[in-house]
Design an enzyme around this catalytic site. Structure first.
Site, PDB file in Angstrom:
ATOM      1  N   SER A  52       0.826  -1.211   0.000  1.00 23.43           N
ATOM      2  CA  SER A  52       0.000   0.000   0.000  1.00 23.43           C
ATOM      3  C   SER A  52       0.857   1.256   0.000  1.00 23.43           C
ATOM      4  O   SER A  52       1.968   1.273   0.556  1.00 23.43           O
ATOM      5  CB  SER A  52      -0.887   0.008   1.247  1.00 23.43           C
ATOM      6  OG  SER A  52      -1.556   1.237   1.386  1.00 23.43           O
TER       7      SER A  52
ATOM      8  N   TYR B 260      -2.590   0.337   9.777  1.00 27.17           N
ATOM      9  CA  TYR B 260      -2.723  -0.347   8.491  1.00 27.17           C
ATOM     10  C   TYR B 260      -1.428  -0.222   7.677  1.00 27.17           C
ATOM     11  O   TYR B 260      -0.881  -1.211   7.188  1.00 27.17           O
ATOM     12  CB  TYR B 260      -3.895   0.215   7.692  1.00 27.17           C
ATOM     13  CG  TYR B 260      -3.893  -0.224   6.252  1.00 27.17           C
ATOM     14  CD1 TYR B 260      -4.033  -1.577   5.929  1.00 27.17           C
ATOM     15  CD2 TYR B 260      -3.730   0.696   5.208  1.00 27.17           C
ATOM     16  CE1 TYR B 260      -4.001  -1.995   4.605  1.00 27.17           C
ATOM     17  CE2 TYR B 260      -3.705   0.285   3.886  1.00 27.17           C
ATOM     18  CZ  TYR B 260      -3.848  -1.065   3.586  1.00 27.17           C
ATOM     19  OH  TYR B 260      -3.813  -1.469   2.272  1.00 27.17           O
TER      20      TYR B 260
ATOM     21  N   LYS C   4       1.448  -3.242   6.532  1.00 24.53           N
ATOM     22  CA  LYS C   4       1.907  -3.491   5.162  1.00 24.53           C
ATOM     23  C   LYS C   4       3.426  -3.347   5.050  1.00 24.53           C
ATOM     24  O   LYS C   4       4.083  -4.104   4.329  1.00 24.53           O
ATOM     25  CB  LYS C   4       1.204  -2.543   4.192  1.00 24.53           C
ATOM     26  CG  LYS C   4      -0.260  -2.879   3.980  1.00 24.53           C
ATOM     27  CD  LYS C   4      -0.438  -4.254   3.360  1.00 24.53           C
ATOM     28  CE  LYS C   4      -1.862  -4.544   2.971  1.00 24.53           C
ATOM     29  NZ  LYS C   4      -2.016  -5.872   2.332  1.00 24.53           N
TER      30      LYS C   4
END
Length: 324
Positions: free
Chosen positions: A116, A140, A144
């Site tokens: 991402s 998040y 990643k």
């Protein structure tokens, strides 16, 4: 060649599954349907299951004999990751380790990872290239980044070659309306614009018009989901041919403001978009645009379908004729 696609019932995963299948690759989709839709697996084989279930995934990989894994299955909401970080570290890191260990145990040597743009955090320069510092500002993005670092270590220790793709904004839907974007809840700009236009009880919120941009609204980078699917195919071919591990940013190298996207949609559809101005959201950078130079040079990747007009037209067609 036989490929496992985890999370292949989701938005990007389902388009990737179809692309690989049409290239003559034997695909198997593994998805627990927590976010995906079984109806979106229109080709290949579908198995409902959890990639982080150690007993299940070890037996599954042993029986199926895959050549490679394309890993999409992850939780991907930034706000949710802030309020429920444990959920993200468990699914995106712990369960990914379970999958990787099963892959290594079963002799799988190639792994394509859905990473991402959130790994970069606040941009220090534009366009963002692969050398940009990775300093995520939410759980998040951190999960990643940890995934990318794990893959580097697994290549050194176990010979597992990987390709990590950092998306900026996946957008649009399949050319024939068979596959599309159907998140619940939906938080992506383009489907929210279309829903506000089509459903008169909805109003789009534009978060901030006081940024230092062309018209005061945020600038974002959009890539058609079918172009992303092709990148995954090219990335897998590359790491198999060269036995390497690589990371790529997948963007258009140009951006559009929120207000420009609204205007472009109104032009191609003839429908006005009702919107209201809201306060900036914490953590929203003014501009997020990626360099795609490396992907073009090493993979031969080309943006064939990512004009903003095609993105909006395919997204509108999907929203008007949803299959699921």
């Amino acid at each position: 060649m036989k490929v496992l696609i985890t999370g292949g019932a989701g938005y990007i995963g389902s388009h990737c599954n179809r692309y690989f299948y049409e290239k003559g690759i034997d695909t198997v989709v593994l998805d627990d349907l927590s976010d995906g839709h079984e109806e979106s697996v229109i080709v290949g084989k579908f198995i409902k299951g959890n990639f982080g279930d150690k007993e299940f995934i070890s037996k599954f990989l042993s029986e199926e004999k895959f050549d490679a894994i394309i890993h999409f299955a992850a939780f991907a909401s930034v706000p949710d990751s802030v309020s429920r970080p444990q959920r993200y570290y468990d699914n995106n890191v712990t369960k990914m380790l379970t999958l990787l260990d099963a892959a290594v145990a079963n002799g799988i040597k190639y792994f394509v990872f859905s990473s991402s743009a959130a790994t970069f955090g606040e941009p220090k320069y534009i366009p963002i290239d692969e050398m940009h510092p990775q300093e995520p500002i939410n759980p998040y993005g951190m999960t990643k980044l940890i995934g990318e670092k794990i893959l580097l270590d697994y290549e050194k220790a176990y010979g597992l070659h990987s390709c990590s793709f950092r998306y900026f904004n996946a957008a649009g839907c399949s050319h024939d309306g068979m596959l599309g974007e159907n998140h619940n809840p939906e938080c992506h700009l383009i489907p929210l614009i279309i829903r506000a236009a089509l459903h008169k009880n909805k109003v789009l919120k534009v978060f901030g018009t006081d940024y230092e941009t062309r018209d005061g609204s945020c600038v974002r980078d959009f890539v058609h989901v079918e172009d992303l699917a092709e990148a995954h195919y090219l990335g897998l071919q590359y790491i198999m041919q060269h036995n390497v591990t690589e990371q790529f940013n997948l963007g258009s190298s140009e951006g559009f403001t929120v207000m420009e996207i609204i205007s472009a949609f109104e032009k191609i559809s003839g429908i006005k978009v009702p919107y209201e101005i809201a306060d900036r959201r914490p953590g929203d950078p003014a501009v997020l645009v990626a360099s795609n130079k490396k992907a073009k040079e090493l993979l031969g990747w080309q943006l064939k379908k990512s004009s903003i007009e095609n993105i909006l037209k395919t997204a509108l067609h999907w929203e008007q004729n949803k299959r699921y």
